[in-house]
Design an enzyme around this catalytic site. Structure first.
Site, PDB file in Angstrom:
ATOM      1  N   TRP A  16       1.117  -1.428  -0.206  1.00 12.54           N
ATOM      2  CA  TRP A  16      -0.100   0.321   0.243  1.00 12.54           C
ATOM      3  C   TRP A  16       0.829   1.403   0.224  1.00 12.54           C
ATOM      4  O   TRP A  16       0.543   2.100  -0.287  1.00 12.54           O
ATOM      5  CB  TRP A  16      -0.878   0.175   1.101  1.00 12.54           C
ATOM      6  CG  TRP A  16      -0.993   0.412   2.549  1.00 12.54           C
ATOM      7  CD1 TRP A  16      -0.131  -0.125   3.225  1.00 12.54           C
ATOM      8  CD2 TRP A  16      -0.520   2.296   2.625  1.00 12.54           C
ATOM      9  NE1 TRP A  16       0.688   0.241   4.097  1.00 12.54           N
ATOM     10  CE2 TRP A  16      -0.158   2.252   3.914  1.00 12.54           C
ATOM     11  CE3 TRP A  16      -1.066   3.159   2.359  1.00 12.54           C
ATOM     12  CZ2 TRP A  16       0.301   2.995   4.579  1.00 12.54           C
ATOM     13  CZ3 TRP A  16      -1.212   4.220   3.084  1.00 12.54           C
ATOM     14  CH2 TRP A  16      -0.939   4.528   4.509  1.00 12.54           C
ATOM     15  N   HIS A  38       5.017   5.238  14.183  1.00 11.15           N
ATOM     16  CA  HIS A  38       3.421   5.315  14.147  1.00 11.15           C
ATOM     17  C   HIS A  38       3.442   6.286  15.276  1.00 11.15           C
ATOM     18  O   HIS A  38       2.538   7.144  15.319  1.00 11.15           O
ATOM     19  CB  HIS A  38       2.606   4.044  14.121  1.00 11.15           C
ATOM     20  CG  HIS A  38       2.545   4.276  12.795  1.00 11.15           C
ATOM     21  ND1 HIS A  38       3.041   3.096  11.835  1.00 11.15           N
ATOM     22  CD2 HIS A  38       1.011   4.623  11.917  1.00 11.15           C
ATOM     23  CE1 HIS A  38       2.744   2.994  10.259  1.00 11.15           C
ATOM     24  NE2 HIS A  38       0.970   3.690  11.027  1.00 11.15           N
TER      25      HIS A  38
END
Lengths: 432, 432
Positions: B323, B361
């Site tokens: 992705w 993240h």
């Protein structure tokens, strides 16, 4: 030296694949080459199976939330008696079911006509076909206890029967046109194919009546055996579609009718454009994939092409040629090609097919609702200029988007027209 | 006789294609053959480009209805000052913008370090890289006028810079490992490729900083020219996404925070699972397709592979590998393969990549919100057992559906956790 060349390769951005020696691994690492993004139309990439799964997941998830909410608020919504009442007014008179049972008479007439002599047989055939279309319509119009849903169901069954028997008669006529003796000589080999007079049996006839096709053939391709898991999966899909989609939406669309408030109904139906489209998609999947495959598996009917890739259609014509293959095949084999053979031009023949389709759409909607408004007829005929426009001015993904928009917007518009007129006819008068 | 054989052919269901003689046309009409439906997974068919267009049409239509409704009810919703206030608290102090400008210093330090001697250079490089990660985090944590949105933006820019400069240093180190004399000899042909010391220019450095990739190469593949129409279409998409999707949804998700009502916010966010997912999809398209292609077109950067077909991913691993191609490429080239080369096993290296990703993240979420909850970190680390489970037990379309569900459900769960904690930390205290 070789390792150095390899090192130079990566630094300069060239690739030599296939080095599995771990000491050379970091060298086998070319980074960039000229290429387009997959979503650019220039890439020519079109594997989007995952997007289809995404749609299904989103449908199921949003449906599950709605289902839970409704269950918590109202309890079990699906009331079987209410569903049955869509089809029956009076539990002691079942006109729709009787009509479906009566349809067997026409099937048997068609079969025995084929067994008789030619000239009288042709006359009987014509009368039989005309009766198949007019008799149920007359019953639906004249018997007051037939509900719109029941009427639509019966007329659907009779229309399918009409198309099937027309094909049956055509194919048997072609067989007679052959000198049957020669055909027998050619096909009396041991490969178990049936020849002309041998196919006129009740068993063969009813196999054709139940088979998911409209075009008759003496020897249908058969699949080797019934796959139980396939059968159960299709059955599960059908039940799930019916319970969790069809019935709640039909029930909720009944509500504005019960409210008898024109303005609210109007607004509601406009808002229902997207749900209506989703319902149509679910219906398509449930009918053309699940239930037809179910029947075919049960009958070991080999040809499962009930639709082609209409979702990619870039012209309106392509859509109509590919979304409903049984009807398209029938039109091509028994209507379009015979017209061409009689010397009509392509455009005239195409228009005639649309005209026939428009007639049946109108027939299936107007008679059960007992009102003749020609909206369905117009809806089909409008496809002709639309097809010309889209084919002429739009290409590729733009054409595809135009087809989708015409589906999403056009359909609920026609539905709205009928619901509006039905309301005015039935409830406004009562209110006055 | 031949015509009769042909007639027998159709009656018996065989096909001989290619008869264009109109008198034989009706004969060239075989009806059925054994085949699967396209939607059955057994058919192996997977061209669903039309379904993608359907999604876009549905998004635009439902969006247009919402947009019209809002316009009629509230007038123009997009208030530029309100949008800017997401990034700025005080119009006279622009900490985020200043930090972005300051980032140029680190770029120049990295460039001049490469030009200097090795040992001192390596030390300066390490300090430089450490500062890139810690300095903006410290500023965001200590300067009160940095908003969460502004902080996230700045940290995003610095993280991208960190990855780029790491790659820059690695590639230049590989170049030095080659005896540069030999490399020069090999590549002083006339094909305009740059060799090692020649690439250490400000122009080359800033091209890499702005190019839509994280992996440095001495000679990027270049497209022949800037296509104006392509550029404008991508720009149009970006503006449309931003105006008609991002801003209204962000604004509407701000409302529950202003209401300061925990229960309503909770319910609202649960309902936002699907919108949140749609927003993520729009963000994906807008960032990874529109804006990266826009930048690439502007810089004549040839490699447009910013994502692969993650929508078809049947395992979680496949999704993470496809992705986000720039990050995946970087991880592979500068982290995973070096680990393998140092003798770590595949599983350890893979887990290390997930760990690194989890760290970033967390870094990108916790620092701007000024609270350390490890939800983002856990969310990434949970992918490891999930990947094992999906890869072990689910195949084909079921695996694909599982990946979609983990995306649709998992993401808003993590978002919800942060919003909940942020609310408790900032507004509950004020309310008490």
């Amino acid at each position: 030296f070789l390792a150095e060349v390899r090192l130079v390769d990566i630094v300069q951005g060239r690739d030599r694949c296939g080095a599995h020696d771990p000491s050379e691994m970091w060298a086998n690492d070319s980074c960039h080459k000229i290429q387009e993004s997959l979503l650019s139309s220039a890439s020519g990439y079109n594997n989007y199976r995952g997007i289809l799964n995404w749609c299904v997941v989103m449908l199921v998830l949003s449906n599950a939330r709605l289902f839970l909410e409704n269950l918590l608020r109202y309890g079990v919504l699906v009331d079987p008696i209410q569903v049955i009442s869509l089809f029956l007014n009076d539990p002691y008179s079942w006109p729709a079911a009787c009509l479906v049972i009566v349809s067997n008479v026409f099937v048997l007439v068609a079969l025995y006509t084929e067994r008789q002599l030619e000239l009288v047989g042709y006359l009987v055939h014509c009368i039989n076909m005309a009766t198949i279309l007019t008799f149920p319509a007359a019953v639906v119009l004249l018997v007051p206890s037939v509900t719109p849903a029941g009427g639509a169901f019966v007329l659907g069954v009779y229309t399918i029967l009409f198309l099937k028997l027309y094909s049956y008669k055509d194919v048997n006529m072609w067989c007679r046109e052959l000198s049957t003796a020669k055909a027998k000589k050619l096909f009396n080999g041991g490969n178990r194919t049936v020849c002309y007079p041998g196919n006129l049996t009740i068993r063969d006839m009813f196999y054709f009546v139940f088979a998911p096709t409209l075009c008759y053939e003496l020897n249908f391709p058969r699949s080797p055996k019934i796959r139980m898991s396939f059968l159960l999966r299709r059955l599960f899909e059908m039940v799930r579609c019916l319970i969790s989609w069809m019935i709640p939406v039909i029930q909720s669309s009944m509500k504005p009718l019960e409210d008898m408030d024109l303005s609210r109904m109007f607004e509601r139906l406009l808002r229902l454009a997207v749900p209506n489209h989703l319902l149509w998609l679910v219906f398509f999947y449930c009918f053309f994939h699940s239930s037809m495959n179910f029947t075919a598996e049960l009958l070991r009917f080999g040809d499962r092409q009930f639709y082609k890739d209409w979702w990619n259609s870039e012209t309106v014509t392509y859509f109509w040629q590919n979304w409903n293959i049984p009807v398209h095949k029938w039109c091509l084999r028994h209507f379009y090609k015979p017209l061409l053979r009689r010397g009509f031009s392509k455009i005239v023949s195409q228009s005639a097919v649309f005209f026939l389709s428009a007639f049946f759409h109108e027939y299936l909607v107007s008679v059960p609702l007992r009102m003749f408004r020609l909206w369905a007829f117009m809806g089909m005929m409008v496809q002709l200029p639309l097809a010309w426009f889209v084919g002429r001015f739009l290409r590729g993904n733009y054409g595809n988007a135009a087809v989708w928009i015409s589906l999403i917007i056009g359909q609920p518009f026609a539905v709205l027209m009928y619901v509006h007129d039905y309301y005015v006819l039935h409830y406004r008068q009562e209110a006055d």
